[in-house]
Scaffold this motif. Structure first.
Motif, PDB file in Angstrom:
ATOM      1  N   ARG A  30       0.843  -1.194   0.000  1.00 32.60           N
ATOM      2  CA  ARG A  30       0.000   0.000   0.000  1.00 32.60           C
ATOM      3  C   ARG A  30       0.878   1.243   0.000  1.00 32.60           C
ATOM      4  N   ALA A  31       0.301   2.314  -0.492  1.00 26.63           N
ATOM      5  CA  ALA A  31       1.002   3.601  -0.533  1.00 26.63           C
ATOM      6  C   ALA A  31      -0.026   4.711  -0.446  1.00 26.63           C
ATOM      7  N   ALA A  59       1.885   7.256  -6.011  1.00 20.73           N
ATOM      8  CA  ALA A  59       1.614   6.073  -5.195  1.00 20.73           C
ATOM      9  C   ALA A  59       1.966   4.800  -5.958  1.00 20.73           C
ATOM     10  N   LEU A  60       1.652   4.758  -7.244  1.00 18.10           N
ATOM     11  CA  LEU A  60       1.959   3.568  -8.026  1.00 18.10           C
ATOM     12  C   LEU A  60       3.462   3.402  -8.223  1.00 18.10           C
ATOM     13  N   SER A  61       4.178   4.501  -8.306  1.00 22.91           N
ATOM     14  CA  SER A  61       5.637   4.409  -8.382  1.00 22.91           C
ATOM     15  C   SER A  61       6.183   3.734  -7.133  1.00 22.91           C
ATOM     16  N   ASP A  62       5.636   4.105  -5.984  1.00 21.78           N
ATOM     17  CA  ASP A  62       6.024   3.483  -4.721  1.00 21.78           C
ATOM     18  C   ASP A  62       5.659   1.999  -4.721  1.00 21.78           C
ATOM     19  N   LEU A  63       4.465   1.674  -5.199  1.00 24.34           N
ATOM     20  CA  LEU A  63       3.999   0.290  -5.190  1.00 24.34           C
ATOM     21  C   LEU A  63       4.812  -0.595  -6.133  1.00 24.34           C
ATOM     22  N   VAL A  67       6.364  -4.055  -5.132  1.00 24.42           N
ATOM     23  CA  VAL A  67       5.971  -5.251  -5.894  1.00 24.42           C
ATOM     24  C   VAL A  67       6.609  -5.126  -7.279  1.00 24.42           C
ATOM     25  N   PRO A  68       7.843  -5.563  -7.440  1.00 21.61           N
ATOM     26  CA  PRO A  68       8.574  -5.323  -8.688  1.00 21.61           C
ATOM     27  C   PRO A  68       7.888  -5.855  -9.942  1.00 21.61           C
ATOM     28  N   GLU A 240       1.808   6.487 -18.023  1.00 26.06           N
ATOM     29  CA  GLU A 240       1.953   7.366 -16.861  1.00 26.06           C
ATOM     30  C   GLU A 240       1.869   6.586 -15.555  1.00 26.06           C
ATOM     31  N   LEU A 241       1.054   5.535 -15.527  1.00 31.63           N
ATOM     32  CA  LEU A 241       0.869   4.761 -14.307  1.00 31.63           C
ATOM     33  C   LEU A 241       1.862   3.611 -14.193  1.00 31.63           C
ATOM     34  N   GLY A 242       2.569   3.319 -15.278  1.00 32.23           N
ATOM     35  CA  GLY A 242       3.519   2.220 -15.244  1.00 32.23           C
ATOM     36  C   GLY A 242       2.839   0.874 -15.221  1.00 32.23           C
ATOM     37  N   LEU A 243       1.679   0.758 -15.899  1.00 35.82           N
ATOM     38  CA  LEU A 243       0.914  -0.478 -15.933  1.00 35.82           C
ATOM     39  C   LEU A 243       0.750  -0.958 -17.368  1.00 35.82           C
TER      40      LEU A 243
END
Length: 506
Positions: A30-31, A59-63, A67-68, A240-243
């Motif tokens: 979580r972030a 937050a997603l950058s942190d996640l 979770v690599p 942008e979200l890295g997904l």
């Protein structure tokens, strides 16, 4: 479907909580990311939608660090968000001005003029009131908090923006569009514009009600239930979200429905209490409910259009934060060591931003009573905690009369302030009811994640998945008989003081 994890993002007033959730509804990571709230004189409370998106990306950058392999494992993205905001967006979904949030009350006088007229009852013109009650099971708030008043304000003060507006939407709607390019809105947000027909089997925008506001139905987004798959991420949003662009985005829901799911209290008549910046008493019911004098009702939830009773109060954690700040501390543990309650502690009405339930009046203001020279900062903080609890007791005295309400067993408490033992115990004593603290700070995030249960194959429905959360208890508080009686006595005294205060604002 690719991936075994859900990304759940709960957008509040001060920040977004984002969690990575697995099939057992465990939070793998979580972030949290904060974003600004612009408060200004005159009731202004605005936020820039791009700040929400920026918070999500941070937050997603942190996640992704936690979770690599998140990009490969994330299958669904789902949002919940604050409601009763207004965003004026163009045809591309771009916000034309900052969002007027639920806390923005600058349009209170316009709301009162709009709903008023002769003959009237409880401040509402009778013909208008009858129309709203029949179709929408409620009516616009007097304090200017809902989208109705904000639209009136925009029509009067920024007509050039209204002319350019293609969509009148809420916070979550903007976020879903930013992620997918598809415009939708939730049943809760739609219902609280008071332009939606909420009658069972007829749920949808009402030309009749929209005409009262002089709003074209073309500016209102399609009403979509919470667990609907809207679309996959756009290539830009994915980057942008890295997904992965294949991640599915659900329609999502309001913070109140997310909280209800996160509490685990999904059976009809089962209540829970949320204590965060604001507070609410809420629960699902089999049919529409309405209490005009006490200013609460059921709204149409995004969970299969089930009626969800919401009795909201404007001041909870915000009032406690204020009390800590004015007594010289911003320490998050300011309420942990404030001493035992004293018989002559002052009384506090926490109406720092007006009030909604059980009296709808944006002009109400907070105050202390019975202050003495010997009262110190701890006494004021104790009064603030007690004042918030007794304010909720006041609201509960109205809600508890509803037919079909479950009155046995513990009440589930969620929200950031639920994690504070002092607050939770005081509420148990004030209500004379056991308090079960669930996933206090993450109930909204987990409730939001349950919306993906059927898509992911975790459960047959979000409600079935959410019911599992009922068994997760992090703390339990039993009323202290001595404090129950003491608070009942103080509640009687405060009730008399409250009546005098209410008369001064009538």
């Amino acid at each position: 479907m690719q991936g075994d994890l859900v990304i759940s993002a709960d957008f509040g007033t001060s920040g977004v909580k984002v969690g990575v959730v697995d099939g057992d509804l465990n939070v793998v990571a979580r972030a949290t990311a904060q974003y600004p709230l612009n408060l200004a004189p005159g009731g202004i409370a605005e936020q820039t939608p791009d700040d929400w998106w920026g918070g999500l990306t941070r937050a997603l950058s942190d996640l992704r660090t936690q979770v690599p392999d998140l990009r490969d494992r994330a299958a669904v993205l789902v949002f919940s968000a604050q409601i009763c905001g207004l965003i004026c967006a163009d045809e591309n979904g771009t916000a034309l001005r900052p969002c007027m949030t639920w806390l923005d009350k600058r349009a209170g006088s316009l709301a009162q003029a709009f709903i008023g007229g002769f003959p009237q009852v409880h401040g509402y013109q009778l013909t208008k009131l009858a129309r709203w009650l029949r179709y929408a099971n409620g009516a616009p708030a007097k304090n200017g908090m809902d989208a109705t008043a904000k639209i009136l304000w925009m029509q009067r003060h920024e007509p050039e923006i209204m002319t350019r507006t293609r969509w009148l939407i809420d916070a979550k709607d903007w976020l879903v569009h930013r992620a997918t390019g598809v415009m939708t809105t939730s049943p809760e947000s739609a219902n609280l514009t008071w332009m939606m027909d909420s009658r069972r089997g007829r749920e949808g925008w009402s030309q009749h009600l929209a005409g009262m506001l002089n709003v074209s139905l073309e500016k209102l987004a399609p009403i979509t239930t919470a667990d609907t798959v809207v679309e996959t991420l756009t290539p830009q949003a994915a980057a942008e979200l890295g997904l992965d662009p294949a991640v599915r985005v659900l329609a999502g829901t309001s913070d109140v429905t997310a909280g209800a799911l996160g509490s685990g209290e999904v059976e009809d008549g089962a209540l829970h209490i949320s204590l965060a910046t604001s507070a609410w008493i809420a629960g699902f019911f089999p049919d529409r409910r309405l209490n005009v004098p006490a200013s609460y009702a059921t709204v149409t939830s995004g969970l299969d259009m089930r009626p969800l009773l919401i009795a909201s109060q404007e001041n909870a954690g915000s009032a406690l934060d204020w009390a800590a700040r004015i007594t010289g501390t911003t320490d998050g543990h300011a309420l942990d060591a404030i001493g035992s309650p004293q018989p002559d502690d002052p009384f506090f009405l926490p109406w720092l931003a007006g009030e909604k339930v059980p009296t709808d009046n944006d002009a109400l203001r907070g105050t202390f009573f019975d202050l003495s020279l010997h009262h110190d900062a701890d006494a004021l903080r104790r009064a603030a905690v007690e004042g918030v609890a007794l304010n909720l007791k006041w609201a509960m005295s109205k809600v508890s009369r509803e037919k079909g309400l479950r009155t046995n067993g513990a009440i589930t408490l969620i929200g950031g302030m639920a994690a504070n033992p002092r607050v939770a115990q005081t509420l148990a004593d004030a209500l004379n009811r056991d308090i079960r603290v669930g996933e206090a700070r993450h109930a909204g995030m987990l409730g939001t994640a349950t919306l993906a249960a059927s898509v992911m194959g975790w459960a047959t429905s979000p409600a079935v998945a959410a019911a599992r959360l009922r068994s997760r208890t992090t703390a339990h508080f039993t009323p202290d008989p001595a404090r129950v009686q003491a608070l009942e006595d103080r509640s009687v005294r405060l009730g008399k003081l409250r009546k005098h205060a209410l008369r001064s604002y009538s």
